[in-house]
Design a protein around this motif. Structure first.
Motif, PDB file in Angstrom:
ATOM      1  N   TRP A  66       0.863  -1.041   0.052  1.00 30.70           N
ATOM      2  CA  TRP A  66       0.044   0.081  -0.014  1.00 30.70           C
ATOM      3  C   TRP A  66       0.830   1.261  -0.074  1.00 30.70           C
ATOM      4  O   TRP A  66       0.643   2.066  -0.809  1.00 30.70           O
ATOM      5  CB  TRP A  66      -0.846  -0.135   1.181  1.00 30.70           C
ATOM      6  CG  TRP A  66      -1.604   1.337   1.429  1.00 30.70           C
ATOM      7  CD1 TRP A  66      -2.529   1.917   0.536  1.00 30.70           C
ATOM      8  CD2 TRP A  66      -1.641   1.920   2.721  1.00 30.70           C
ATOM      9  NE1 TRP A  66      -3.003   3.199   1.168  1.00 30.70           N
ATOM     10  CE2 TRP A  66      -2.546   3.129   2.591  1.00 30.70           C
ATOM     11  CE3 TRP A  66      -1.102   1.612   3.727  1.00 30.70           C
ATOM     12  CZ2 TRP A  66      -2.570   4.220   3.686  1.00 30.70           C
ATOM     13  CZ3 TRP A  66      -1.498   2.516   5.039  1.00 30.70           C
ATOM     14  CH2 TRP A  66      -1.921   3.646   4.778  1.00 30.70           C
ATOM     15  N   ARG A  67       1.849   1.167   0.846  1.00 31.94           N
ATOM     16  CA  ARG A  67       2.683   2.483   1.013  1.00 31.94           C
ATOM     17  C   ARG A  67       3.564   2.658  -0.457  1.00 31.94           C
ATOM     18  O   ARG A  67       3.685   3.674  -0.833  1.00 31.94           O
ATOM     19  CB  ARG A  67       3.511   2.340   2.052  1.00 31.94           C
ATOM     20  CG  ARG A  67       3.055   2.134   3.253  1.00 31.94           C
ATOM     21  CD  ARG A  67       2.187   3.211   3.917  1.00 31.94           C
ATOM     22  NE  ARG A  67       2.901   4.493   3.956  1.00 31.94           N
ATOM     23  CZ  ARG A  67       2.320   5.649   3.479  1.00 31.94           C
ATOM     24  NH1 ARG A  67       0.596   5.689   3.427  1.00 31.94           N
ATOM     25  NH2 ARG A  67       2.781   6.780   3.532  1.00 31.94           N
ATOM     26  N   ARG A  70       1.505   4.002  -3.098  1.00 29.41           N
ATOM     27  CA  ARG A  70       1.455   5.658  -2.964  1.00 29.41           C
ATOM     28  C   ARG A  70       2.561   6.325  -3.391  1.00 29.41           C
ATOM     29  O   ARG A  70       2.349   7.406  -3.917  1.00 29.41           O
ATOM     30  CB  ARG A  70       1.033   5.877  -1.291  1.00 29.41           C
ATOM     31  CG  ARG A  70      -0.158   5.260  -0.791  1.00 29.41           C
ATOM     32  CD  ARG A  70      -1.612   5.998  -1.130  1.00 29.41           C
ATOM     33  NE  ARG A  70      -1.813   5.878  -2.322  1.00 29.41           N
ATOM     34  CZ  ARG A  70      -2.545   4.845  -2.853  1.00 29.41           C
ATOM     35  NH1 ARG A  70      -2.493   3.595  -2.209  1.00 29.41           N
ATOM     36  NH2 ARG A  70      -2.848   4.761  -4.233  1.00 29.41           N
ATOM     37  N   VAL A  71       3.634   5.514  -3.172  1.00 30.36           N
ATOM     38  CA  VAL A  71       4.872   6.220  -3.707  1.00 30.36           C
ATOM     39  C   VAL A  71       4.700   6.305  -5.197  1.00 30.36           C
ATOM     40  O   VAL A  71       5.164   7.426  -6.053  1.00 30.36           O
ATOM     41  CB  VAL A  71       6.163   5.422  -3.352  1.00 30.36           C
ATOM     42  CG1 VAL A  71       7.221   5.956  -4.110  1.00 30.36           C
ATOM     43  CG2 VAL A  71       6.684   5.499  -1.922  1.00 30.36           C
ATOM     44  N   TRP A  74       1.684   8.891  -5.923  1.00 29.08           N
ATOM     45  CA  TRP A  74       1.556  10.579  -5.119  1.00 29.08           C
ATOM     46  C   TRP A  74       3.198  11.028  -5.486  1.00 29.08           C
ATOM     47  O   TRP A  74       3.156  12.409  -5.201  1.00 29.08           O
ATOM     48  CB  TRP A  74       1.385  10.605  -3.688  1.00 29.08           C
ATOM     49  CG  TRP A  74      -0.074  10.107  -3.375  1.00 29.08           C
ATOM     50  CD1 TRP A  74      -1.030   9.850  -4.259  1.00 29.08           C
ATOM     51  CD2 TRP A  74      -0.594   9.908  -2.036  1.00 29.08           C
ATOM     52  NE1 TRP A  74      -2.171   9.564  -3.908  1.00 29.08           N
ATOM     53  CE2 TRP A  74      -2.049   9.449  -2.347  1.00 29.08           C
ATOM     54  CE3 TRP A  74       0.044   9.562  -0.732  1.00 29.08           C
ATOM     55  CZ2 TRP A  74      -3.164   8.997  -1.227  1.00 29.08           C
ATOM     56  CZ3 TRP A  74      -0.772   9.594   0.179  1.00 29.08           C
ATOM     57  CH2 TRP A  74      -2.321   9.020   0.009  1.00 29.08           C
ATOM     58  N   ARG A  78       5.178  13.302  -0.641  1.00 26.65           N
ATOM     59  CA  ARG A  78       3.845  13.023  -0.324  1.00 26.65           C
ATOM     60  C   ARG A  78       3.391  11.722   0.452  1.00 26.65           C
ATOM     61  O   ARG A  78       2.870  11.742   1.438  1.00 26.65           O
ATOM     62  CB  ARG A  78       2.702  13.502  -1.387  1.00 26.65           C
ATOM     63  CG  ARG A  78       2.611  14.731  -1.811  1.00 26.65           C
ATOM     64  CD  ARG A  78       1.654  15.100  -2.860  1.00 26.65           C
ATOM     65  NE  ARG A  78       0.162  14.498  -2.373  1.00 26.65           N
ATOM     66  CZ  ARG A  78      -0.629  14.193  -3.310  1.00 26.65           C
ATOM     67  NH1 ARG A  78      -0.463  14.554  -4.401  1.00 26.65           N
ATOM     68  NH2 ARG A  78      -1.778  13.823  -2.680  1.00 26.65           N
ATOM     69  N   ALA A  79       4.197  10.770  -0.092  1.00 28.03           N
ATOM     70  CA  ALA A  79       3.890   9.355   0.465  1.00 28.03           C
ATOM     71  C   ALA A  79       4.365   9.072   1.748  1.00 28.03           C
ATOM     72  O   ALA A  79       3.823   8.263   2.606  1.00 28.03           O
ATOM     73  CB  ALA A  79       4.373   8.241  -0.583  1.00 28.03           C
ATOM     74  N   GLU A 376       4.994  -0.351  -5.982  1.00 30.74           N
ATOM     75  CA  GLU A 376       3.808  -1.378  -5.399  1.00 30.74           C
ATOM     76  C   GLU A 376       4.571  -2.836  -5.361  1.00 30.74           C
ATOM     77  O   GLU A 376       4.290  -3.549  -4.461  1.00 30.74           O
ATOM     78  CB  GLU A 376       2.631  -1.317  -6.200  1.00 30.74           C
ATOM     79  CG  GLU A 376       1.578  -2.232  -5.673  1.00 30.74           C
ATOM     80  CD  GLU A 376       0.311  -1.944  -6.701  1.00 30.74           C
ATOM     81  OE1 GLU A 376      -0.775  -2.818  -6.188  1.00 30.74           O
ATOM     82  OE2 GLU A 376       0.242  -1.179  -7.593  1.00 30.74           O
TER      83      GLU A 376
END
Length: 445
Positions: A66-67, A70-71, A74, A78-79, A376
Protein backbone atom coordinates in the motif's frame (compact mmCIF):
# COMPACT_ATOMS: atom_id res chain seq x y z
CA UNK A 1 36.15 -3.49 -6.66
CA UNK A 2 35.94 -1.35 -9.81
CA UNK A 3 32.18 -1.77 -10.15
CA UNK A 4 31.57 -0.78 -6.56
CA UNK A 5 33.68 2.36 -6.93
CA UNK A 6 31.73 3.26 -10.07
CA UNK A 7 28.52 3.07 -8.04
CA UNK A 8 29.82 4.81 -4.93
CA UNK A 9 31.35 7.68 -6.96
CA UNK A 10 27.82 8.74 -7.90
CA UNK A 11 26.76 10.99 -4.98
CA UNK A 12 23.03 10.40 -5.43
CA UNK A 13 23.39 6.61 -5.23
CA UNK A 14 25.92 6.55 -2.40
CA UNK A 15 23.78 8.97 -0.37
CA UNK A 16 20.72 6.78 -0.95
CA UNK A 17 22.57 3.66 0.21
CA UNK A 18 23.83 5.36 3.39
CA UNK A 19 20.42 6.85 4.25
CA UNK A 20 18.80 3.47 3.51
CA UNK A 21 21.10 1.79 6.03
CA UNK A 22 20.41 4.43 8.67
CA UNK A 23 16.65 4.29 8.03
CA UNK A 24 16.60 0.49 8.44
CA UNK A 25 18.53 0.56 11.73
CA UNK A 26 15.66 1.58 14.06
CA UNK A 27 13.31 -0.93 12.45
CA UNK A 28 15.89 -3.72 12.77
CA UNK A 29 16.00 -3.11 16.53
CA UNK A 30 12.27 -2.59 16.99
CA UNK A 31 11.06 -6.20 17.33
CA UNK A 32 13.71 -7.15 19.88
CA UNK A 33 13.20 -3.96 21.89
CA UNK A 34 9.41 -4.35 21.85
CA UNK A 35 9.68 -7.96 23.05
CA UNK A 36 12.02 -7.03 25.89
CA UNK A 37 9.83 -4.10 26.90
CA UNK A 38 6.73 -6.27 27.16
CA UNK A 39 8.47 -9.08 29.04
CA UNK A 40 10.55 -7.00 31.44
CA UNK A 41 8.54 -3.79 31.94
CA UNK A 42 4.98 -5.09 31.59
CA UNK A 43 5.67 -8.59 33.00
CA UNK A 44 4.02 -10.26 30.01
CA UNK A 45 4.58 -13.81 28.85
CA UNK A 46 6.55 -14.54 25.72
CA UNK A 47 3.29 -15.62 24.09
CA UNK A 48 1.70 -12.19 24.64
CA UNK A 49 4.87 -10.44 23.53
CA UNK A 50 5.04 -12.64 20.44
CA UNK A 51 1.44 -11.76 19.59
CA UNK A 52 2.28 -8.06 19.66
CA UNK A 53 5.22 -8.49 17.29
CA UNK A 54 3.06 -10.71 15.08
CA UNK A 55 0.46 -7.91 14.84
CA UNK A 56 3.21 -5.46 13.96
CA UNK A 57 4.51 -7.85 11.31
CA UNK A 58 1.00 -8.25 9.91
CA UNK A 59 0.70 -4.47 9.70
CA UNK A 60 4.02 -4.27 7.84
CA UNK A 61 2.94 -7.02 5.42
CA UNK A 62 -0.33 -5.22 4.65
CA UNK A 63 1.14 -1.74 4.59
CA UNK A 64 4.25 -2.35 2.45
CA UNK A 65 2.47 -2.72 -0.93
CA UNK A 66 0.00 0.00 0.00
CA UNK A 67 2.76 2.45 0.91
CA UNK A 68 4.70 1.46 -2.21
CA UNK A 69 1.63 2.10 -4.37
CA UNK A 70 1.29 5.54 -2.80
CA UNK A 71 4.88 6.30 -3.81
CA UNK A 72 3.95 5.34 -7.39
CA UNK A 73 0.78 7.44 -7.35
CA UNK A 74 1.67 10.48 -5.22
CA UNK A 75 5.42 10.78 -5.51
CA UNK A 76 7.96 10.14 -2.78
CA UNK A 77 7.58 13.21 -0.57
CA UNK A 78 3.80 13.15 -0.25
CA UNK A 79 3.79 9.37 0.32
CA UNK A 80 6.25 9.58 3.24
CA UNK A 81 4.41 12.26 5.24
CA UNK A 82 1.93 9.85 6.96
CA UNK A 83 4.74 7.50 8.02
CA UNK A 84 6.79 10.33 9.50
CA UNK A 85 3.97 11.48 11.75
CA UNK A 86 2.50 8.09 12.66
CA UNK A 87 5.78 6.35 13.54
CA UNK A 88 6.76 9.11 15.98
CA UNK A 89 3.32 9.14 17.57
CA UNK A 90 2.99 5.35 17.88
CA UNK A 91 6.42 4.38 19.19
CA UNK A 92 6.60 7.31 21.60
CA UNK A 93 3.16 6.32 22.95
CA UNK A 94 3.58 2.52 23.22
CA UNK A 95 5.91 2.60 26.30
CA UNK A 96 3.36 4.59 28.30
CA UNK A 97 0.12 2.64 27.75
CA UNK A 98 -1.37 -0.60 29.04
CA UNK A 99 -1.09 -3.87 27.12
CA UNK A 100 -4.57 -3.68 25.57
CA UNK A 101 -3.53 -0.49 23.80
CA UNK A 102 -0.18 -1.87 22.68
CA UNK A 103 -1.86 -4.41 20.37
CA UNK A 104 -3.65 -1.92 18.08
CA UNK A 105 -0.80 0.58 18.26
CA UNK A 106 1.73 -2.06 17.16
CA UNK A 107 -0.48 -2.96 14.18
CA UNK A 108 -0.88 0.71 13.20
CA UNK A 109 2.84 1.29 13.59
CA UNK A 110 3.55 -1.61 11.24
CA UNK A 111 0.88 -0.45 8.79
CA UNK A 112 2.45 3.00 8.47
CA UNK A 113 6.03 1.80 8.73
CA UNK A 114 8.43 3.86 6.64
CA UNK A 115 8.64 2.09 3.23
CA UNK A 116 12.44 2.11 3.22
CA UNK A 117 12.77 -1.12 1.26
CA UNK A 118 10.37 -0.04 -1.51
CA UNK A 119 11.87 3.43 -1.83
CA UNK A 120 15.52 2.36 -1.88
CA UNK A 121 15.08 -0.58 -4.25
CA UNK A 122 12.75 1.34 -6.59
CA UNK A 123 15.16 4.29 -6.76
CA UNK A 124 18.17 2.01 -7.35
CA UNK A 125 16.23 0.31 -10.15
CA UNK A 126 15.69 3.71 -11.77
CA UNK A 127 19.22 5.04 -11.30
CA UNK A 128 21.02 1.91 -12.54
CA UNK A 129 20.71 -0.69 -15.28
CA UNK A 130 22.23 -4.05 -16.19
CA UNK A 131 25.38 -4.97 -14.28
CA UNK A 132 25.32 -1.66 -12.40
CA UNK A 133 21.92 -2.58 -11.00
CA UNK A 134 23.19 -5.94 -9.75
CA UNK A 135 26.10 -4.22 -8.02
CA UNK A 136 23.87 -1.55 -6.46
CA UNK A 137 21.40 -4.13 -5.13
CA UNK A 138 24.30 -6.18 -3.74
CA UNK A 139 25.63 -3.11 -1.92
CA UNK A 140 22.19 -2.48 -0.46
CA UNK A 141 21.87 -6.12 0.62
CA UNK A 142 25.27 -6.14 2.32
CA UNK A 143 24.45 -2.86 4.04
CA UNK A 144 21.26 -4.48 5.30
CA UNK A 145 23.33 -7.36 6.67
CA UNK A 146 25.40 -4.90 8.68
CA UNK A 147 22.23 -3.28 9.98
CA UNK A 148 20.83 -6.62 11.17
CA UNK A 149 24.08 -7.43 12.91
CA UNK A 150 24.04 -4.12 14.80
CA UNK A 151 20.29 -3.52 15.32
CA UNK A 152 19.16 -6.44 17.52
CA UNK A 153 22.35 -6.33 19.56
CA UNK A 154 21.86 -2.60 20.17
CA UNK A 155 18.27 -3.25 21.23
CA UNK A 156 19.42 -5.76 23.83
CA UNK A 157 22.00 -3.34 25.23
CA UNK A 158 19.52 -0.45 25.39
CA UNK A 159 16.78 -2.57 27.03
CA UNK A 160 19.07 -4.03 29.68
CA UNK A 161 21.49 -1.18 30.36
CA UNK A 162 19.38 1.95 29.77
CA UNK A 163 15.60 1.70 29.33
CA UNK A 164 13.27 0.08 26.82
CA UNK A 165 10.92 3.06 27.23
CA UNK A 166 13.64 5.44 26.11
CA UNK A 167 14.68 3.02 23.38
CA UNK A 168 11.18 2.80 21.84
CA UNK A 169 10.84 6.59 21.89
CA UNK A 170 14.23 6.95 20.22
CA UNK A 171 13.16 4.48 17.53
CA UNK A 172 10.05 6.54 16.79
CA UNK A 173 12.03 9.76 16.53
CA UNK A 174 14.91 8.31 14.47
CA UNK A 175 12.51 6.56 12.09
CA UNK A 176 10.83 9.90 11.41
CA UNK A 177 14.19 11.64 10.99
CA UNK A 178 15.14 8.96 8.47
CA UNK A 179 11.90 9.69 6.60
CA UNK A 180 12.77 13.39 6.55
CA UNK A 181 16.24 12.54 5.21
CA UNK A 182 14.65 10.53 2.39
CA UNK A 183 12.31 13.43 1.62
CA UNK A 184 15.25 15.84 1.45
CA UNK A 185 17.28 13.49 -0.75
CA UNK A 186 14.13 12.75 -2.83
CA UNK A 187 15.62 9.92 -4.92
CA UNK A 188 13.96 9.35 -8.31
CA UNK A 189 11.16 6.79 -8.60
CA UNK A 190 10.48 7.48 -12.31
CA UNK A 191 12.92 7.44 -15.22
CA UNK A 192 11.81 10.89 -16.41
CA UNK A 193 13.15 12.38 -13.17
CA UNK A 194 16.32 14.43 -13.81
CA UNK A 195 18.03 12.48 -11.01
CA UNK A 196 17.58 9.18 -12.85
CA UNK A 197 21.23 8.66 -13.75
CA UNK A 198 21.16 5.27 -15.50
CA UNK A 199 23.92 5.32 -18.09
CA UNK A 200 22.56 2.93 -20.71
CA UNK A 201 19.35 1.28 -21.76
CA UNK A 202 18.31 -2.13 -20.49
CA UNK A 203 17.44 -4.40 -23.41
CA UNK A 204 15.09 -6.51 -21.28
CA UNK A 205 13.18 -3.42 -20.16
CA UNK A 206 12.90 -2.18 -23.74
CA UNK A 207 11.41 -5.53 -24.75
CA UNK A 208 8.90 -5.36 -21.90
CA UNK A 209 7.96 -1.85 -23.01
CA UNK A 210 7.38 -3.02 -26.56
CA UNK A 211 5.23 -5.90 -25.35
CA UNK A 212 3.25 -3.52 -23.13
CA UNK A 213 2.52 -1.38 -26.19
CA UNK A 214 1.30 -4.47 -28.04
CA UNK A 215 -1.00 -5.38 -25.14
CA UNK A 216 -2.41 -1.85 -25.00
CA UNK A 217 -3.48 -2.19 -28.63
CA UNK A 218 -4.92 -5.70 -28.21
CA UNK A 219 -8.61 -6.43 -27.64
CA UNK A 220 -9.89 -6.54 -24.04
CA UNK A 221 -9.25 -9.96 -22.50
CA UNK A 222 -6.31 -10.98 -24.71
CA UNK A 223 -3.60 -12.46 -22.50
CA UNK A 224 -0.30 -10.65 -22.19
CA UNK A 225 2.80 -12.32 -23.61
CA UNK A 226 5.01 -11.82 -20.54
CA UNK A 227 3.47 -9.59 -17.94
CA UNK A 228 -0.07 -10.96 -17.80
CA UNK A 229 -2.13 -11.73 -14.75
CA UNK A 230 -2.92 -15.44 -14.42
CA UNK A 231 -6.57 -15.57 -15.57
CA UNK A 232 -8.91 -17.84 -17.44
CA UNK A 233 -8.94 -18.04 -21.25
CA UNK A 234 -9.49 -14.76 -22.99
CA UNK A 235 -12.79 -15.72 -24.61
CA UNK A 236 -14.48 -16.81 -21.41
CA UNK A 237 -12.94 -13.89 -19.50
CA UNK A 238 -14.29 -11.42 -22.06
CA UNK A 239 -17.78 -12.81 -21.58
CA UNK A 240 -17.75 -13.15 -17.79
CA UNK A 241 -15.64 -10.36 -16.34
CA UNK A 242 -17.67 -7.29 -15.48
CA UNK A 243 -16.40 -3.77 -15.27
CA UNK A 244 -15.13 -4.18 -11.72
CA UNK A 245 -13.44 -7.42 -12.60
CA UNK A 246 -11.67 -5.76 -15.53
CA UNK A 247 -10.61 -2.90 -13.30
CA UNK A 248 -9.23 -5.35 -10.75
CA UNK A 249 -7.38 -7.20 -13.49
CA UNK A 250 -5.91 -3.96 -14.77
CA UNK A 251 -4.85 -3.08 -11.25
CA UNK A 252 -2.72 -6.22 -11.01
CA UNK A 253 -1.83 -6.92 -14.64
CA UNK A 254 1.85 -6.50 -13.80
CA UNK A 255 1.80 -9.83 -11.94
CA UNK A 256 3.15 -12.70 -14.01
CA UNK A 257 4.32 -16.20 -13.24
CA UNK A 258 7.89 -14.92 -13.06
CA UNK A 259 6.90 -12.16 -10.65
CA UNK A 260 5.07 -14.67 -8.46
CA UNK A 261 8.19 -16.85 -8.50
CA UNK A 262 10.21 -13.91 -7.16
CA UNK A 263 7.64 -13.38 -4.39
CA UNK A 264 7.81 -17.08 -3.53
CA UNK A 265 11.60 -16.86 -3.40
CA UNK A 266 11.35 -13.86 -1.07
CA UNK A 267 8.91 -15.64 1.23
CA UNK A 268 10.99 -18.81 1.22
CA UNK A 269 14.16 -16.84 1.97
CA UNK A 270 12.46 -15.05 4.86
CA UNK A 271 11.23 -18.34 6.32
CA UNK A 272 14.62 -20.00 5.88
CA UNK A 273 16.54 -17.13 7.47
CA UNK A 274 14.35 -16.77 10.55
CA UNK A 275 14.14 -20.55 10.84
CA UNK A 276 17.92 -20.79 10.78
CA UNK A 277 18.13 -18.05 13.39
CA UNK A 278 15.72 -19.86 15.71
CA UNK A 279 17.59 -23.12 15.12
CA UNK A 280 20.91 -21.50 16.04
CA UNK A 281 19.50 -20.02 19.24
CA UNK A 282 17.83 -23.31 20.20
CA UNK A 283 20.95 -25.36 19.47
CA UNK A 284 23.19 -23.10 21.57
CA UNK A 285 20.66 -23.09 24.40
CA UNK A 286 20.53 -26.88 24.34
CA UNK A 287 24.31 -26.90 24.65
CA UNK A 288 24.13 -24.29 27.44
CA UNK A 289 26.20 -21.97 25.24
CA UNK A 290 23.74 -19.10 24.73
CA UNK A 291 26.52 -16.61 25.41
CA UNK A 292 28.24 -17.72 22.19
CA UNK A 293 25.38 -16.52 20.00
CA UNK A 294 27.42 -13.52 18.84
CA UNK A 295 30.19 -15.78 17.52
CA UNK A 296 27.82 -17.81 15.33
CA UNK A 297 26.00 -14.71 14.09
CA UNK A 298 29.30 -13.06 13.21
CA UNK A 299 30.24 -16.02 10.99
CA UNK A 300 26.75 -16.38 9.52
CA UNK A 301 26.06 -12.71 8.75
CA UNK A 302 29.67 -11.96 7.83
CA UNK A 303 29.59 -14.75 5.26
CA UNK A 304 26.41 -13.24 3.80
CA UNK A 305 28.10 -9.86 3.53
CA UNK A 306 31.02 -11.37 1.61
CA UNK A 307 28.68 -13.35 -0.63
CA UNK A 308 26.68 -10.24 -1.45
CA UNK A 309 29.80 -8.30 -2.43
CA UNK A 310 31.02 -11.12 -4.68
CA UNK A 311 27.61 -11.51 -6.32
CA UNK A 312 27.49 -7.79 -7.05
CA UNK A 313 30.79 -8.06 -8.93
CA UNK A 314 29.57 -10.88 -11.20
CA UNK A 315 28.95 -10.46 -14.94
CA UNK A 316 25.67 -12.35 -14.95
CA UNK A 317 22.58 -12.76 -12.83
CA UNK A 318 21.43 -16.01 -11.26
CA UNK A 319 17.87 -17.12 -10.66
CA UNK A 320 16.83 -16.31 -7.07
CA UNK A 321 15.03 -19.66 -6.96
CA UNK A 322 18.26 -21.50 -7.74
CA UNK A 323 20.12 -19.52 -5.09
CA UNK A 324 17.38 -20.21 -2.54
CA UNK A 325 17.47 -23.92 -3.41
CA UNK A 326 21.23 -24.03 -2.84
CA UNK A 327 20.93 -22.10 0.43
CA UNK A 328 18.22 -24.48 1.67
CA UNK A 329 20.31 -27.56 0.85
CA UNK A 330 23.39 -26.08 2.53
CA UNK A 331 21.38 -25.35 5.69
CA UNK A 332 20.71 -29.06 6.29
CA UNK A 333 24.36 -29.94 7.25
CA UNK A 334 24.06 -27.61 10.27
CA UNK A 335 22.38 -30.66 11.82
CA UNK A 336 25.86 -32.11 12.38
CA UNK A 337 27.09 -29.23 14.58
CA UNK A 338 28.34 -30.41 17.98
CA UNK A 339 29.60 -27.17 19.53
CA UNK A 340 29.77 -23.42 18.97
CA UNK A 341 32.64 -23.45 16.50
CA UNK A 342 31.32 -26.28 14.37
CA UNK A 343 27.94 -24.52 14.24
CA UNK A 344 29.63 -21.26 13.21
CA UNK A 345 31.68 -22.97 10.49
CA UNK A 346 28.68 -24.89 9.12
CA UNK A 347 26.71 -21.65 8.94
CA UNK A 348 29.23 -20.14 6.52
CA UNK A 349 27.95 -21.94 3.42
CA UNK A 350 24.23 -21.09 3.68
CA UNK A 351 25.06 -17.62 4.98
CA UNK A 352 27.21 -16.99 1.90
CA UNK A 353 24.12 -17.24 -0.32
CA UNK A 354 21.79 -15.08 1.79
CA UNK A 355 22.57 -11.61 0.40
CA UNK A 356 22.97 -12.93 -3.20
CA UNK A 357 19.49 -14.52 -3.01
CA UNK A 358 17.86 -11.28 -1.88
CA UNK A 359 19.88 -9.20 -4.37
CA UNK A 360 18.94 -11.49 -7.26
CA UNK A 361 15.26 -11.38 -6.32
CA UNK A 362 15.26 -7.56 -6.30
CA UNK A 363 17.12 -7.44 -9.61
CA UNK A 364 14.72 -9.84 -11.33
CA UNK A 365 11.66 -8.06 -9.97
CA UNK A 366 12.92 -4.70 -11.22
CA UNK A 367 13.41 -6.13 -14.71
CA UNK A 368 10.00 -7.84 -14.75
CA UNK A 369 7.76 -4.99 -13.56
CA UNK A 370 7.02 -1.79 -15.45
CA UNK A 371 8.41 1.37 -13.90
CA UNK A 372 5.04 2.80 -12.89
CA UNK A 373 4.31 -0.29 -10.76
CA UNK A 374 7.72 -0.91 -9.20
CA UNK A 375 7.01 0.80 -5.90
CA UNK A 376 3.94 -1.38 -5.38
CA UNK A 377 5.81 -4.47 -6.59
CA UNK A 378 8.64 -3.83 -4.14
CA UNK A 379 6.03 -3.41 -1.43
CA UNK A 380 4.56 -6.82 -2.22
CA UNK A 381 8.10 -8.22 -2.31
CA UNK A 382 8.64 -6.86 1.20
CA UNK A 383 5.30 -8.32 2.30
CA UNK A 384 6.24 -11.73 0.91
CA UNK A 385 9.51 -11.67 2.82
CA UNK A 386 7.79 -10.42 5.98
CA UNK A 387 5.18 -13.18 5.71
CA UNK A 388 7.88 -15.80 5.28
CA UNK A 389 9.75 -14.33 8.23
CA UNK A 390 6.62 -14.45 10.39
CA UNK A 391 5.92 -18.09 9.44
CA UNK A 392 9.50 -19.36 9.63
CA UNK A 393 9.94 -18.73 13.33
CA UNK A 394 6.91 -20.66 14.67
CA UNK A 395 7.38 -23.48 12.15
CA UNK A 396 10.95 -23.93 13.26
CA UNK A 397 9.77 -23.75 16.87
CA UNK A 398 7.50 -26.71 16.15
CA UNK A 399 10.46 -28.65 14.73
CA UNK A 400 12.53 -27.79 17.81
CA UNK A 401 9.78 -28.84 20.25
CA UNK A 402 8.89 -32.08 18.49
CA UNK A 403 12.18 -33.24 16.96
CA UNK A 404 14.97 -31.26 18.59
CA UNK A 405 17.19 -28.27 17.73
CA UNK A 406 19.49 -30.14 15.38
CA UNK A 407 16.61 -31.68 13.42
CA UNK A 408 15.10 -28.19 13.02
CA UNK A 409 17.79 -27.35 10.46
CA UNK A 410 16.72 -30.36 8.39
CA UNK A 411 13.05 -29.40 8.76
CA UNK A 412 13.37 -25.74 7.70
CA UNK A 413 15.82 -26.63 4.91
CA UNK A 414 13.47 -29.28 3.54
CA UNK A 415 10.55 -26.82 3.74
CA UNK A 416 12.48 -24.24 1.69
CA UNK A 417 13.40 -26.91 -0.88
CA UNK A 418 9.72 -27.85 -1.16
CA UNK A 419 8.77 -24.20 -1.73
CA UNK A 420 11.32 -23.85 -4.53
CA UNK A 421 10.16 -27.06 -6.22
CA UNK A 422 6.53 -25.87 -6.17
CA UNK A 423 7.56 -22.53 -7.66
CA UNK A 424 9.59 -24.19 -10.42
CA UNK A 425 6.73 -26.55 -11.31
CA UNK A 426 4.29 -23.63 -11.42
CA UNK A 427 6.66 -21.71 -13.69
CA UNK A 428 6.93 -24.59 -16.13
CA UNK A 429 3.15 -25.04 -16.25
CA UNK A 430 2.67 -21.33 -16.81
CA UNK A 431 5.21 -21.24 -19.61
CA UNK A 432 3.39 -24.03 -21.42
CA UNK A 433 0.10 -22.17 -21.08
CA UNK A 434 1.74 -18.98 -22.29
CA UNK A 435 3.18 -20.69 -25.37
CA UNK A 436 -0.24 -22.16 -26.17
CA UNK A 437 -1.88 -18.74 -25.90
CA UNK A 438 0.81 -17.19 -28.04
CA UNK A 439 0.12 -19.73 -30.77
CA UNK A 440 -3.59 -18.98 -30.43
CA UNK A 441 -2.94 -15.27 -30.83
CA UNK A 442 -0.80 -15.88 -33.89
CA UNK A 443 -3.56 -18.03 -35.41
CA UNK A 444 -6.13 -15.26 -34.74
CA UNK A 445 -3.80 -12.63 -36.20
Amino acid sequence: MKRYWQILRQPQISSLLVIGMIARLPHSALSMLLLLHLVTNLDQSWVSAGLVTALMTLGIAIGAPWRGARVDAWGLRRALIPSIFVETLVWCTVPHVALEWVYPLAFIGGLFSLPVFSVVRTALGIMTTGDQRRTAFALDATGTELVFIVGPASAGIVATQISSTIGLSVIGITASLAGLALMILNPPTRSDDPKAVAMRANVHEERLGAEASFIAAAPVGVAEVEGELITAGWKSARARIKSRGRAFKGRFNWISASVLAVFIAAGGAGALLTGTEVGIVAELEAQSRSGDLGIVFLFWCGSSLIGGLLYGAMNRSISPLMLLLAMAILTVPMYFATDTWSLALLSLAPGFLCAPTLSAASEWLTDLVAEKRRGEAMGWYGSAMTTGTALGSPLTGIFVDTLGPAQAFIGIGALAVFIVIIALIAQQIRRRVRRARRRRLEAIG
